[in-house]
Design a protein around this motif. Structure first.
Motif, PDB file in Angstrom:
ATOM      1  N   TRP A 243       0.977  -1.157  -0.237  1.00  0.00           N
ATOM      2  CA  TRP A 243       0.366   0.198  -0.638  1.00  0.00           C
ATOM      3  C   TRP A 243       0.584   1.567   0.007  1.00  0.00           C
ATOM      4  O   TRP A 243       0.594   2.237   0.810  1.00  0.00           O
ATOM      5  CB  TRP A 243      -0.367   0.197   0.529  1.00  0.00           C
ATOM      6  N   ASP A 245       0.652   3.755  -1.684  1.00  0.00           N
ATOM      7  CA  ASP A 245       0.387   5.174  -1.926  1.00  0.00           C
ATOM      8  C   ASP A 245      -0.846   4.742  -1.521  1.00  0.00           C
ATOM      9  O   ASP A 245      -1.922   4.237  -1.929  1.00  0.00           O
ATOM     10  CB  ASP A 245       0.232   5.668  -3.230  1.00  0.00           C
ATOM     11  N   ASP A 247      -3.341   7.179  -0.914  1.00  0.00           N
ATOM     12  CA  ASP A 247      -4.409   7.623  -1.156  1.00  0.00           C
ATOM     13  C   ASP A 247      -4.372   6.681  -2.478  1.00  0.00           C
ATOM     14  O   ASP A 247      -3.955   6.114  -2.365  1.00  0.00           O
ATOM     15  CB  ASP A 247      -4.380   9.111  -1.411  1.00  0.00           C
ATOM     16  N   LYS A 284       1.049  11.753   2.447  1.00  0.00           N
ATOM     17  CA  LYS A 284       2.127  11.533   1.452  1.00  0.00           C
ATOM     18  C   LYS A 284       2.927  11.511   1.736  1.00  0.00           C
ATOM     19  O   LYS A 284       4.024  11.897   1.575  1.00  0.00           O
ATOM     20  CB  LYS A 284       1.810  13.388   0.267  1.00  0.00           C
ATOM     21  N   SER A 289       3.234   6.979   3.390  1.00  0.00           N
ATOM     22  CA  SER A 289       2.916   6.712   2.287  1.00  0.00           C
ATOM     23  C   SER A 289       4.294   6.278   1.253  1.00  0.00           C
ATOM     24  O   SER A 289       4.728   7.254   0.934  1.00  0.00           O
ATOM     25  CB  SER A 289       2.090   7.289   1.080  1.00  0.00           C
ATOM     26  N   ILE A 291       5.671   5.649  -0.923  1.00  0.00           N
ATOM     27  CA  ILE A 291       6.484   5.855  -2.610  1.00  0.00           C
ATOM     28  C   ILE A 291       6.778   7.523  -3.111  1.00  0.00           C
ATOM     29  O   ILE A 291       7.541   7.637  -3.251  1.00  0.00           O
ATOM     30  CB  ILE A 291       5.391   5.810  -3.621  1.00  0.00           C
ATOM     31  N   TYR A 292       6.338   8.449  -2.006  1.00  0.00           N
ATOM     32  CA  TYR A 292       7.591   9.478  -1.385  1.00  0.00           C
ATOM     33  C   TYR A 292       8.687   9.585  -0.642  1.00  0.00           C
ATOM     34  O   TYR A 292       9.047  10.805  -0.733  1.00  0.00           O
ATOM     35  CB  TYR A 292       6.369  10.528  -0.768  1.00  0.00           C
ATOM     36  N   ASN A 314       0.119  -0.035  -6.995  1.00  0.00           N
ATOM     37  CA  ASN A 314       1.571   0.413  -5.985  1.00  0.00           C
ATOM     38  C   ASN A 314       2.843  -0.099  -6.399  1.00  0.00           C
ATOM     39  O   ASN A 314       3.776   0.018  -6.131  1.00  0.00           O
ATOM     40  CB  ASN A 314       0.095   0.577  -4.674  1.00  0.00           C
ATOM     41  N   ARG A 317       4.561   0.859  -9.398  1.00  0.00           N
ATOM     42  CA  ARG A 317       5.095   2.594  -8.593  1.00  0.00           C
ATOM     43  C   ARG A 317       6.183   2.405  -8.402  1.00  0.00           C
ATOM     44  O   ARG A 317       7.918   2.995  -8.204  1.00  0.00           O
ATOM     45  CB  ARG A 317       4.510   3.422  -8.488  1.00  0.00           C
ATOM     46  N   THR A 318       6.016   1.009  -7.447  1.00  0.00           N
ATOM     47  CA  THR A 318       7.423   1.673  -6.190  1.00  0.00           C
ATOM     48  C   THR A 318       8.590   0.030  -6.820  1.00  0.00           C
ATOM     49  O   THR A 318       9.656   0.904  -6.492  1.00  0.00           O
ATOM     50  CB  THR A 318       6.911   0.357  -5.146  1.00  0.00           C
TER      51      THR A 318
END
Length: 368
Positions: A243, A245, A247, A284, A289, A291-292, A314, A317-318
């Motif tokens: 999970w 992100d 959002d 964020k 999250s 990913i940021y 998710n 992107r990771t």
């Protein structure tokens, strides 16, 4: 939009009206549908798709997995608890279902489970009856999934048992605090406290962290926090369908909505749990999250997802962010699977395959 709502409905009904096993359209119905879709998607922007009916994947997927892929939505997918008491009732109801299957799972995989306190945090020690010689000095840390709300106590153990049983590793499973009583950052504080304690008595080069969904996000966030606090980092990690992100951001949140028969939609219990956990903190924030966050210097990573997974984006992107940061990163995506279905049935061949892949990845990257 260039076509009326009536035209969209007509095209969708034409698609659903097909009765051939291959779902092929007649020439006329396909031509009408193609023309309608071309008009609706003629400009740069959102994609418009007709209503679809999607069958189970091919025979390359095991019968056990086919049964899970074709199952109806879980009854709690749109749960909307309004009070802490209502959240706890839902959490307890789901926990009882998970706990009921534990005795058979432990016996099937030949593991024992003991409770322990590590750095003041309640944990479980999961030990296989037989540990290969190469794994005797290795240790895995498990952070469970469940949307930051589900999986208290023993209910968190199935994934840890699967990893210990199929992989032959000793596993410490962290029973971290959760909402509604303990929102962010309680879960992360507990997980990192356990990590700090364990690396004092164990060599981090022989350790890995793993977890799925929420546990995948926490796995990533633990590495970010270890970097920030200058702690030893694990030799490898396995964030399953993370999970990353929290959002509703990412292509598959829309593309796999209503197709994933586990999570179904972010707008059900899932998004409500996200807000409950964040408790006003920005979604964020990299600790919520990850990913940021900055993935430079991350350990080798193996990720797992499925083509119908709401968190497929998710996971993808990771993976891309890790690769762009120069990190060794493997990505396993299973045909037809919704969220984390590779760990729902110990008898499904895909379950053994997924955890064996993770175990082999750890074997390559953890010192003996």
């Amino acid at each position: 939009m260039r076509r009326s709502h009536l035209a969209l409905v007509s095209a969708s009904l034409a698609l659903l009206a097909a009765t051939a096993p291959s779902h092929a359209q007649t020439a006329t119905s396909y031509d009408e549908l193609a023309k309608s879709e071309a008009a609706a998607n003629s400009e740069n922007g959102k994609r418009v798709a007709p209503v679809k009916s999607i069958r189970n994947p091919s025979d390359e997927v095991s019968p056990e997995m086919q049964a899970m892929i074709g199952a109806p939505y879980p009854p709690h997918f749109n749960a909307d608890p309004k009070t802490p008491a209502e959240w706890k009732e839902l959490i307890d109801r789901r926990a009882k279902l998970a706990i009921a299957g534990l005795p058979a799972l432990k016996e099937r995989l030949g593991v024992k489970v003991e409770e322990a306190k590590i750095a003041g945090v309640h944990c479980f020690i999961v030990t296989p009856n037989k540990i290969p010689a190469d794994n005797r000095r290795r240790l895995l840390v498990h952070v469970h999934g469940g949307g930051y709300v589900f999986g208290p106590g023993e209910a968190a153990l199935p994934e840890a048992i699967l990893m210990a049983g199929f992989g032959g590793f000793k596993v410490i499973s962290v029973d971290y605090r959760m909402p509604p009583d303990f929102p962010y950052p309680a879960a992360m504080d507990d997980a990192i406290a356990v990590w700090k304690a364990l690396v004092k008595t164990n060599d981090a080069s022989r350790m890995a962290i793993f977890g799925t969904s929420t546990g995948g996000a926490m796995t990533l966030a633990m590495v970010l926090r270890a970097k920030a606090e200058k702690l030893p980092r694990p030799a490898a990690i396995a964030p399953g369908t993370p999970w990353a992100d929290i959002d509703k951001i990412g292509d598959s949140y829309a593309g796999n909505e209503w197709l994933d028969n586990v999570l179904v939609t972010w707008d059900g219990w899932l998004g409500r749990a996200a807000k409950l956990y964040a408790n006003g903190t920005s979604l964020k924030d990299p600790q919520i999250s990850p990913i940021y966050g900055d993935f430079k210097g991350f350990p080798p990573t193996i990720l797992t997802s499925g083509t119908r997974d709401l968190f497929l984006s998710n996971t993808v992107r990771t993976h891309r962010k890790l690769r762009r940061a120069g990190v060794v990163a493997d990505l396993n995506v299973y045909e037809g699977q919704s969220h984390a279905q590779y760990q729902f049935n110990v008898n499904a061949p895909e379950t053994k395959e997924a955890f064996t892949d993770i175990a082999r990845f750890f074997d390559r990257h953890l010192e003996e």
